[in-house]
Design a protein around this motif. Sequence first.
Motif, short mmCIF file in Angstrom:
data_model
loop_
_atom_site.label_atom_id
_atom_site.label_comp_id
_atom_site.label_asym_id
_atom_site.label_seq_id
_atom_site.Cartn_x
_atom_site.Cartn_y
_atom_site.Cartn_z
N MET A 14 0.79 -1.24 0.08
CA MET A 14 -0.01 0.00 0.27
C MET A 14 0.89 1.34 0.03
SD MET A 14 -2.85 0.79 2.92
CE MET A 14 -2.79 2.62 3.71
N GLU A 15 0.68 2.11 -1.05
CA GLU A 15 1.50 3.12 -1.26
C GLU A 15 0.81 4.40 -0.22
OE1 GLU A 15 2.85 6.47 -4.54
OE2 GLU A 15 3.10 4.21 -4.63
N VAL A 16 1.78 5.09 0.31
CA VAL A 16 1.07 6.25 1.40
C VAL A 16 1.23 7.52 0.73
CG1 VAL A 16 1.54 7.38 3.56
CG2 VAL A 16 2.17 4.69 3.33
N ASP A 17 0.38 8.13 0.80
CA ASP A 17 0.27 9.68 0.37
C ASP A 17 0.98 10.67 1.34
OD1 ASP A 17 -0.33 12.22 -0.89
OD2 ASP A 17 -2.00 11.41 -1.63
N VAL A 18 1.51 11.41 0.99
CA VAL A 18 2.26 12.21 2.03
C VAL A 18 1.55 13.31 2.60
CG1 VAL A 18 3.47 13.99 0.28
CG2 VAL A 18 4.69 13.40 2.65
N ARG A 19 0.72 13.73 1.69
CA ARG A 19 -0.36 14.55 2.02
C ARG A 19 -1.52 14.10 2.98
NH1 ARG A 19 -2.37 15.59 -3.84
NH2 ARG A 19 -2.26 13.37 -3.81
N ASP A 20 -1.25 12.73 3.64
CA ASP A 20 -2.26 12.17 4.52
C ASP A 20 -1.21 12.11 5.82
OD1 ASP A 20 -4.20 12.26 2.83
OD2 ASP A 20 -3.64 10.17 2.02
N PHE A 21 -0.14 12.73 5.91
CA PHE A 21 0.77 12.49 6.95
C PHE A 21 -0.05 12.90 8.33
CE2 PHE A 21 1.45 17.22 6.73
CZ PHE A 21 1.88 17.44 8.20
N PRO A 22 0.15 12.47 9.34
CA PRO A 22 -0.46 12.54 10.60
C PRO A 22 -0.02 14.03 11.20
CG PRO A 22 1.71 11.15 11.17
CD PRO A 22 1.44 11.12 9.66
N ARG A 23 -0.97 14.74 11.47
CA ARG A 23 -0.75 16.07 11.62
C ARG A 23 -0.42 16.23 13.25
NH1 ARG A 23 -1.45 15.97 6.68
NH2 ARG A 23 -2.12 17.79 5.48
N ASP A 24 -0.55 15.44 13.89
CA ASP A 24 -0.28 15.31 15.21
C ASP A 24 1.05 15.03 15.77
OD1 ASP A 24 -0.56 12.74 14.52
OD2 ASP A 24 -1.49 12.08 16.50
N SER A 25 1.98 14.88 14.32
CA SER A 25 3.29 14.78 14.66
C SER A 25 3.98 15.73 13.66
CB SER A 25 3.80 13.32 14.16
OG SER A 25 3.40 12.94 12.99
N CYS A 26 3.24 16.89 13.37
CA CYS A 26 3.91 17.90 12.34
C CYS A 26 4.86 18.73 13.18
CB CYS A 26 2.85 18.67 11.99
SG CYS A 26 3.27 20.18 10.86
N THR A 27 6.16 18.50 12.51
CA THR A 27 7.28 19.33 13.23
C THR A 27 7.01 21.08 13.35
OG1 THR A 27 8.75 19.08 11.61
CG2 THR A 27 8.93 17.41 13.60
N VAL A 28 6.18 21.23 12.04
CA VAL A 28 6.03 22.96 11.90
C VAL A 28 5.23 23.19 12.90
CG1 VAL A 28 5.27 24.30 10.30
CG2 VAL A 28 6.46 22.62 9.22
N ALA A 29 4.10 22.52 13.03
CA ALA A 29 3.30 23.00 14.16
C ALA A 29 3.74 22.99 15.74
CB ALA A 29 1.98 22.10 14.07
N SER A 30 4.50 21.79 15.87
CA SER A 30 5.13 21.83 17.26
C SER A 30 6.17 22.86 17.43
CB SER A 30 5.76 20.50 17.52
OG SER A 30 6.81 20.30 16.66
N THR A 31 6.88 23.43 16.38
CA THR A 31 7.92 24.50 16.36
C THR A 31 7.13 25.89 16.82
OG1 THR A 31 9.31 23.23 14.96
CG2 THR A 31 9.58 25.76 15.22
N LEU A 32 6.00 26.04 15.96
CA LEU A 32 5.26 27.10 15.94
C LEU A 32 4.45 27.38 17.53
CD1 LEU A 32 3.65 27.60 12.34
CD2 LEU A 32 5.32 28.94 13.55
N GLU A 33 4.28 26.11 18.11
CA GLU A 33 3.80 26.34 19.47
C GLU A 33 4.89 26.81 20.49
OE1 GLU A 33 0.89 25.37 21.21
OE2 GLU A 33 -0.04 25.22 18.87
N VAL A 34 5.88 26.82 20.17
CA VAL A 34 7.17 27.48 20.87
C VAL A 34 7.47 28.93 20.45
CG1 VAL A 34 9.56 27.01 21.77
CG2 VAL A 34 7.98 25.26 21.36
N ILE A 35 7.88 29.11 19.09
CA ILE A 35 8.11 30.45 18.77
C ILE A 35 7.22 30.82 17.91
CG2 ILE A 35 10.57 29.56 18.70
CD1 ILE A 35 10.44 29.51 15.78
N GLY A 36 6.16 30.76 17.66
CA GLY A 36 5.22 31.09 16.62
C GLY A 36 4.48 32.39 17.04
#
Length: 158
Positions: A1-23
């Motif tokens: 089964m091929e995984v579509d990168v657009r379906d990545f788990p948003r709860d493990s998004c490093t952009v979001a976690s970085t913005l939580e600290v410095i955004g």
Amino acid sequence: MEVDVRDFPRDSCTVASTLEVIGERWTMHVLREAFLGVRRFEDFRRNIGVARNILSDRLNTLVAEGILRREPYSEHPPRHEYRLTRKGVDLYGILVELGKWGNKWAPGPHGQGIVLRHRVCGAVVEPVLVCPECGEPVTAWDLEALPGPAMAERSAAV
């Protein structure tokens, strides 16, 4: 089964976690000043023009996150200065890229407020993102997002 990168788990998004600290906008101003060598509360306040309570909150958050460290410089009265940690220094690239974007898309009426000089050779530069393998400059169109470990783990569980 091929995984579509657009379906990545948003709860493990490093952009979001970085913005939580410095955004938050004042946090970026504090970081800019820290990279320019500002260390003391009153100097941050004067340069940024932020209310004391907001500045105090942002400094405390950056210390709690390990981005700045608080060091005493006076015992009577007790006073501290704030210095970048290694974790904080690793944010430099983000500020450089924000500055590059601002120079291109939101310039001041009199041009750049700050330019960067390479200490080794003395050249005024605008840093460029390059591939660590081949040394070629890269843009968004040159890179491809692929599933990372969090996505591979999630797809294996399905």
